[in-house]
Design a protein around this motif. Structure first.
Motif, PDB file in Angstrom:
ATOM      1  N   LEU A  20       0.847  -1.182   0.000  1.00  0.00           N
ATOM      2  CA  LEU A  20       0.000   0.000   0.000  1.00  0.00           C
ATOM      3  C   LEU A  20       0.886   1.237   0.000  1.00  0.00           C
ATOM      4  N   THR A  21       0.607   2.179  -0.885  1.00  0.00           N
ATOM      5  CA  THR A  21       1.435   3.375  -1.004  1.00  0.00           C
ATOM      6  C   THR A  21       0.576   4.610  -0.771  1.00  0.00           C
ATOM      7  N   SER A  22       1.026   5.486   0.095  1.00  0.00           N
ATOM      8  CA  SER A  22       0.285   6.700   0.403  1.00  0.00           C
ATOM      9  C   SER A  22       0.285   7.649  -0.797  1.00  0.00           C
ATOM     10  N   GLY A  23      -0.870   8.191  -1.090  1.00  0.00           N
ATOM     11  CA  GLY A  23      -0.974   9.223  -2.118  1.00  0.00           C
ATOM     12  C   GLY A  23      -1.138  10.598  -1.515  1.00  0.00           C
ATOM     13  N   GLN A  24      -1.066  10.678  -0.177  1.00  0.00           N
ATOM     14  CA  GLN A  24      -1.296  11.949   0.511  1.00  0.00           C
ATOM     15  C   GLN A  24      -0.221  12.179   1.574  1.00  0.00           C
ATOM     16  N   GLY A  25       0.976  12.261   1.119  1.00  0.00           N
ATOM     17  CA  GLY A  25       2.078  12.615   2.017  1.00  0.00           C
ATOM     18  C   GLY A  25       2.563  11.461   2.859  1.00  0.00           C
ATOM     19  N   ALA A  26       3.404  11.792   3.781  1.00  0.00           N
ATOM     20  CA  ALA A  26       4.062  10.783   4.614  1.00  0.00           C
ATOM     21  C   ALA A  26       3.087  10.136   5.584  1.00  0.00           C
ATOM     22  N   ILE A  27       3.291   8.853   5.819  1.00  0.00           N
ATOM     23  CA  ILE A  27       2.560   8.157   6.881  1.00  0.00           C
ATOM     24  C   ILE A  27       3.049   8.701   8.218  1.00  0.00           C
ATOM     25  N   THR A  28       2.124   9.094   9.071  1.00  0.00           N
ATOM     26  CA  THR A  28       2.509   9.655  10.380  1.00  0.00           C
ATOM     27  C   THR A  28       2.221   8.709  11.533  1.00  0.00           C
ATOM     28  N   SER A  29       1.372   7.700  11.301  1.00  0.00           N
ATOM     29  CA  SER A  29       1.054   6.751  12.372  1.00  0.00           C
ATOM     30  C   SER A  29       0.618   5.445  11.754  1.00  0.00           C
ATOM     31  N   PHE A  30       1.004   4.358  12.407  1.00  0.00           N
ATOM     32  CA  PHE A  30       0.583   3.033  11.957  1.00  0.00           C
ATOM     33  C   PHE A  30       0.308   2.186  13.188  1.00  0.00           C
ATOM     34  N   GLY A  31      -0.907   1.640  13.282  1.00  0.00           N
ATOM     35  CA  GLY A  31      -1.269   0.819  14.426  1.00  0.00           C
ATOM     36  C   GLY A  31      -1.159   1.559  15.743  1.00  0.00           C
ATOM     37  N   GLY A  32      -1.322   2.864  15.703  1.00  0.00           N
ATOM     38  CA  GLY A  32      -1.241   3.667  16.918  1.00  0.00           C
ATOM     39  C   GLY A  32       0.158   4.096  17.281  1.00  0.00           C
ATOM     40  N   THR A  33       1.168   3.713  16.501  1.00  0.00           N
ATOM     41  CA  THR A  33       2.565   4.065  16.760  1.00  0.00           C
ATOM     42  C   THR A  33       3.029   5.105  15.752  1.00  0.00           C
ATOM     43  N   ALA A  34       3.690   6.128  16.218  1.00  0.00           N
ATOM     44  CA  ALA A  34       4.157   7.185  15.326  1.00  0.00           C
ATOM     45  C   ALA A  34       5.165   6.636  14.333  1.00  0.00           C
ATOM     46  N   VAL A  35       5.097   7.132  13.119  1.00  0.00           N
ATOM     47  CA  VAL A  35       6.046   6.781  12.068  1.00  0.00           C
ATOM     48  C   VAL A  35       6.849   8.038  11.753  1.00  0.00           C
ATOM     49  N   THR A  36       8.149   7.936  11.820  1.00  0.00           N
ATOM     50  CA  THR A  36       9.026   9.084  11.585  1.00  0.00           C
ATOM     51  C   THR A  36       9.520   9.059  10.148  1.00  0.00           C
TER      52      THR A  36
END
Length: 839
Positions: free
Chosen positions: A164-180
C-alpha cells in the motif's frame, strides 16, 4: 463473466427474465466501421465486444486506461501500472455555481512482485454495476472487487506481497505508533491496522488470519508492506470518525464480489432489485445508500446515520445492511398523448395550429438528415403533430405527417445518404458513421456520447409512423430495433450491444459520457433528453407489441425521472438536514436547477450555455405528455420565479422560454397559456401546436385555460397612429411611413401564423419585413414571408381599446415612429412602443 440478468429461485420472489430484443447482426446502411477510440486491448484480454462504453468504470479500459473513474463510490479510483489507486475527496467547495469535491488519490494497493508493466492487469468479469480487476505477474496476483456502495475496498491476493502506497504525504502513524519520516519501519501483526497520512485515517483489515505489515515513510514514498507473500483478502476503508469504527469492525467479514440487477413487474408497479454476490453472511453485508435509494427502498435495515456516513456530490451515503435491496417504483401509464382532453377553450386554436404546421410539411421536400441530433429532434416534434391530430379527432391530417416522416426516414436507410448510421465494431454499437473518426461530429456520437439523447428522438418518430402504417413497421422493424438495442438492450444474451448502454444502476441515472479522451469524468447534463431516450424506447416497444420491453422501458423512465427530480431539481425550501437531501448547502439549492452532474461536481452550468432558462429547459425538453410526471409543481414554480429576468428579456431566445412556459403550466396553466401567446419561436424540437396542446391538457381547476383575446387581427386593413396618421408604402417607396390620410392609406392583408402573423402590401404583393438591427424602417420588400416577416400584434396594455402594439419577431422589439415618421422596430418594451389602430 456474470450475466446481468440472472434468475433467482425463491418461493417469495418472481423475477422478470428479460431476453434480448433480437440477436441478429446489425446491418445499417452505413455498414460497419471501427472508431478511433479503441478499447484498451490488455484490459479486455480474454473478452470480446460488446463492451460497456458509458459505465462508471469504463475509464479502466479506454484510452490509456488510467483515467480517474466515477467510483466505486464513496471512492473514486484509477488503475495505475502496478496498483489500484483510490480516494475520497477531503475537500468540499462551492464557487457560487458548482459544489465540488475534487478527486484525489489517498492510497494505492498492489503487490511488490508486480512487473510494473501497465499491460499486466485486466478485467476478470463485470456486471451492470461492478467490475473485478486482476493484477498479475507470474504466480502472484491480486483481484480488486470494484463494487459501488461498499464502504470498504476489497482485495483478494494470491501468492503476492501486499503493498500500500500513500498518495497523501508521509505516513505519520501506523497501528497507533508514530512513524518518523526517514526513520525505521514500524511493524505490527494482526488482523486490524490503522494508518494515518495527511488526509486522515484508513483501516486495513485482514479477513484471512493474522498478517505482519510494516509502515515506513521515506523521501521516495510512504508505504505499508506485508512481510511476505500472502494469500487472502484485505479490506481497506476510510475512517471519517472514530465513532464509525464500531460498525465497520462489526460487519467487515462479509464482502461483495458482484451484483445482479433484476426486476419484477405487477401492473403499473415494479421492483428494482439489487442482489450482491457475497462471501460471508449475506444479511451482514454492509453497504451505503444514496438519497434516491433510501426514498424507494422497501423494508430496509438502516443502522443509524451517525454510525457511518460519507458526504459525496450526491449527498450523504448512509449505511444499509443485507445483500438484497428492493426499490419500489410506480410505472408511467402515459404513452402517446395526455391522459385528458385539451381544455375546450384551447381546442380551436390547437386545431388551427395543427392545420397550419402540418400544411408546411411536404413529403416531396422532407427534412434531410445533416446530423443525428438536430434532425432527430425536429422529426420527433413534427411526429407529435400526428398524435395531437388523432387526439383532437383530426384524423384526416395524420397521413400528411406520416408521409413527410417516411420520406425523411428514407434517407436513413439509403447507403448513398451523406449522414448514415453504422455498426461500430470495436465496442459494439450504432454510431453516426461520420463520427467514427471525428469526436466533434454529433457531440461525440461516434465515441458513444449522448446516444440516449439522440436515439430517443429516432425511436419516437419511428413509433409514430408505425402506429399509423403497419406496412412501414413490417419493413423497418429490424432496422429501428438496432437503435433500441443500442440504448435499452436488457440482456447480456445480445451478442452485439451492451446492456442499457448509458444507465448507471447504482447511481440511479444515466451518464452521457462515452469513451472519448480516455473516458474520464462522467457527466449528464440534458436529463430531459435522457428521459426522452427511454420514452422513445417505451413508445417503440408499445407499437411493436413487445410487452417485456415496454415494461423495461417504463422502469428505465420511472427511475430516470426520479433521479432527475432528486439530483437536478433543487428546492430552497427543503431542510438542509433532511436525511435524503442531496445538497445540504442552502446556497446550492438556491440555484434551483443543476445543469450538469458529474462524478466530482454538480453545478448550475452547461458545456454550451450559461443562461438560467437554458440550464432549466435542457432538463425539461422535449415537451412530451409523459413529462407530466417530471414537471413537479414546486420545482417549475421555483424555476419560473428564478428565471423571471430572462423570461422577460427580449434578447433571450423564445425556444427556451417556450419550454419553461410548458413546464410552468403544471403549476398554473392559465398563466402559462397567456405567456405562450407572446412566443414567436419554438425551436427545432417543439412546435406551436405541441406547446399549446401540452398547456391545454394540464390538470386544471382554475377555469378556462386559453384566452380568445390574444390573437393578431386577420383581414385587410389600413394602419394608423392614434393621431390619425396613416401608413403608406408604395412600389416607389417601399418603407412604411405614417404620412398619409385615410384616402391615401395603403391597404395591408393581415394573415394568421402561430401567435403572430404576416403583413402583406395589397398593392405590391410584397410582405412587410423588419430590420434585425432595429435601425432601418419596416419595408414592403419580400416576395415570400419568412421569420423576419412575422409580427406579433396585440391590444396594447394600458391603451384605449382598439390600439395595438406591433412587435417584430425579427428581433423581438416593438415598432415606434422614427425620423420622418418611419415605422422602426426599435423599442425594447411595449410601454415604449407606438400605439396603432388597425382598421
Amino acid at each position: 463473466m456474470f450475466s446481468a440478468l440472472v434468475i433467482l429461485c425463491s418461493a417469495s420472489l418472481a423475477l422478470a427474465v428479460l431476453g434480448p430484443i433480437s440477436t441478429d447482426a446489425p446491418a445499417p446502411a452505413g455498414g460497419s466501421i471501427a472508431n478511433n477510440q479503441p478499447p484498451l486491448a490488455s484490459f479486455w484480454a480474454g473478452h470480446s465486444p460488446p463492451y460497456p462504453t458509458d459505465d462508471w468504470w469504463v475509464g479502466y479500459g479506454a484510452g490509456s486506461g488510467n483515467a480517474v473513474s466515477a467510483g466505486p463510490f464513496p471512492y473514486e479510483s484509477n488503475l495505475a501500472a502496478s496498483s489500484i489507486q483510490f480516494g475520497i475527496s477531503s475537500s468540499r467547495q462551492f464557487d457560487g455555481t458548482s459544489i465540488k469535491q475534487p478527486t484525489q488519490t489517498d492510497w494505492s494497493v498492489g503487490f511488490s512482485e508486480h512487473s510494473g508493466n501497465f499491460a499486466d492487469h485486466h478485467a476478470v468479469q463485470w456486471d451492470t454495476q461492478s467490475v473485478q480487476v486482476e493484477y498479475v505477474t507470474g504466480a502472484s496476483s491480486m483481484i480488486g472487487y470494484m463494487v459501488p456502495g461498499s464502504p470498504y475496498l476489497t482485495f483478494n491476493f494470491a501468492s503476492s506481497t501486499p503493498l500500500l502506497t500513500s498518495g497523501q504525504g508521509a505516513i505519520t502513524s501506523f497501528g497507533g505508533t508514530a512513524v518518523t519520516s526517514g526513520g525505521a519501519a514500524v511493524s505490527s501483526t494482526g488482523t486490524r491496522f490503522t494508518v494515518v497520512n495527511s488526509i486522515g485515517t484508513y483501516v486495513i483489515y485482514s479477513l484471512s488470519g493474522a498478517i505482519t505489515l510494516s509502515a515506513q515513510a521515506t523521501a521516495a514514498a510512504s508505504t505499508v508492506k506485508a512481510s511476505k507473500a500472502f494469500t487472502g483478502v484485505l479490506r481497506v476503508v476510510k475512517l471519517n470518525s472514530t465513532s464509525h469504527a464500531a460498525l465497520l469492525d462489526q460487519y467487515v467479514a462479509t464482502y461483495p464480489t458482484s451484483v445482479t440487477t433484476d426486476y419484477t413487474f405487477a401492473g403499473n408497479s415494479a421492483d428494482l432489485i439489487f442482489t450482491w454476490g457475497v462471501v460471508g453472511t449475506a444479511s451482514n453485508l454492509l453497504m451505503l445508500t444514496w438519497p434516491h435509494h433510501r426514498i424507494k427502498m422497501v423494508s430496509p435495515n438502516f443502522p443509524a446515520t451517525t454510525a457511518l456516513n460519507y458526504l459525496t456530490t450526491k449527498g450523504y451515503m448512509y449505511p444499509a445492511l443485507g445483500n438484497v435491496w428492493t426499490l419500489a417504483y410506480s410505472l408511467p401509464t402515459i404513452t402517446w398523448n395526455a391522459p385528458r382532453a385539451p381544455d375546450s377553450s384551447c381546442t380551436s386554436a390547437i386545431v388551427q395550429g395543427l392545420k397550419y404546421e402540418i400544411a408546411k410539411l411536404s413529403a416531396s421536400a422532407p427534412s434531410i438528415p445533416g446530423d443525428f441530433y438536430y434532425w432527430g429532434g425536429a422529426i420527433a416534434a413534427q411526429g407529435r403533430l400526428a398524435l395531437i391530430a388523432e387526439h383532437l379527432g383530426q384524423t384526416s391530417l395524420i397521413s400528411e405527417v406520416t408521409g413527410y416522416l417516411e420520406a425523411s426516414y428514407a434517407y436513413w436507410f439509403q447507403s448513398s445518404s451523406a449522414t448514415l448510421p453504422a455498426y461500430e465494431t470495436s465496442w459494439g454499437g450504432i454510431i453516426n458513421k461520420g463520427g467514427a473518426t471525428d469526436v466533434n461530429v454529433d457531440f461525440g456520437n461516434g465515441a458513444y456520447n449522448d446516444h440516449h439523447f439522440h436515439y430517443g428522438y429516432f425511436l419516437t418518430g419511428a413509433a409514430i409512423i408505425a402506429k399509423y402504417d403497419s406496412a412501414w413497421l413490417a419493413a423497418h422493424k429490424t432496422y429501428v430495433n438496432y437503435f433500441l438495442r443500442d440504448i435499452a438492450n436488457p440482456s447480456r444474451s445480445d451478442p452485439y450491444f451492451p446492456v442499457t448502454r448509458h444507465r448507471d444502476w447504482f447511481a440511479g441515472h444515466s451518464w452521457a459520457s462515452g469513451v472519448a479522451n480516455g473516458a474520464g469524468s462522467r457527466d449528464e447534463e440534458s436529463t430531459g433528453e435522457g428521459n426522452n431516450g427511454y420514452y422513445g424506447a417505451l413508445l417503440w416497444a408499445n407499437v411493436t407489441g413487445n410487452t417485456d420491453m415496454y415494461n423495461y422501458a417504463r422502469l428505465l423512465l420511472a427511475t430516470e425521472q426520479h433521479a432527475t427530480q432528486i439530483y437536478w431539481h433543487l428546492y430552497p425550501e427543503q431542510s438542509s438536514t433532511d436525511r435524503d437531501q442531496p445538497y445540504p448547502e442552502p446556497a446550492v439549492r438556491a440555484l434551483i436547477t443543476i445543469g450538469n452532474v458529474e462524478d466530482w461536481q454538480s453545478g448550475a452550468w452547461l458545456f454550451w450555455g450559461a443562461e438560467k432558462v437554458e440550464i432549466a429547459a435542457i432538463q425539461m425538453l422535449p415537451v412530451t405528455p409523459v413529462n407530466e410526471y417530471l414537471y413537479d409543481s414546486a420545482w417549475v414554480n421555483n424555476v419560473f420565479n428564478y428565471a423571471q429576468n430572462e423570461l422577460t428579456d427580449p434578447t433571450i431566445d423564445d425556444e427556451w422560454k417556450c419550454v419553461i412556459y410548458d413546464a410552468y403550466s403544471q403549476y398554473n396553466p392559465q398563466a402559462a397559456a397567456t405567456l405562450s401567446t407572446g412566443l414567436s419561436d419554438w425551436g427545432t424540437g417543439n412546435t406551436y401546436t405541441n406547446t399549446l396542446y401540452f398547456i391545454a391538457t394540464r390538470p386544471n381547476t382554475g377555469g378556462p385555460i386559453c384566452s380568445t383575446t390574444n390573437a393578431n387581427p386577420v383581414g385587410t386593413f389600413a394602419i394608423s397612429t392614434t393621431a390619425g396618421q396613416y401608413v403608406v408604402s408604395t412600389a416607389a417607396s417601399e418603407n412604411l411611413i405614417a404620412s398619409g390620410t385615410a384616402a391615401t392609406a395603403t391597404k395591408f392583408s393581415f394573415a394568421w401564423q402561430p401567435n403572430s402573423g404576416t403583413i402583406q402590401n395589397t398593392v405590391t404583393s410584397q410582405f412587410v419585413t423588419a430590420d434585425q438591427s432595429g435601425i432601418d424602417a419596416l419595408a414592403s420588400a419580400r416576395a415570400v414571408a419568412s421569420t423576419w416577416e412575422t409580427f406579433t400584434i396585440r391590444q396594447k396594455v394600458g391603451a384605449a381599446t382598439g390600439v395595438y402594439s406591433i412587435k417584430a419577431n425579427a428581433n423581438g422589439l416593438y415598432v415606434i415612429l422614427g425620423a420622418g415618421n418611419a415605422l422602426i422596430n426599435g423599442a425594447t418594451t411595449e410601454a415604449g412602443s407606438t400605439g396603432f389602430r388597425i382598421q
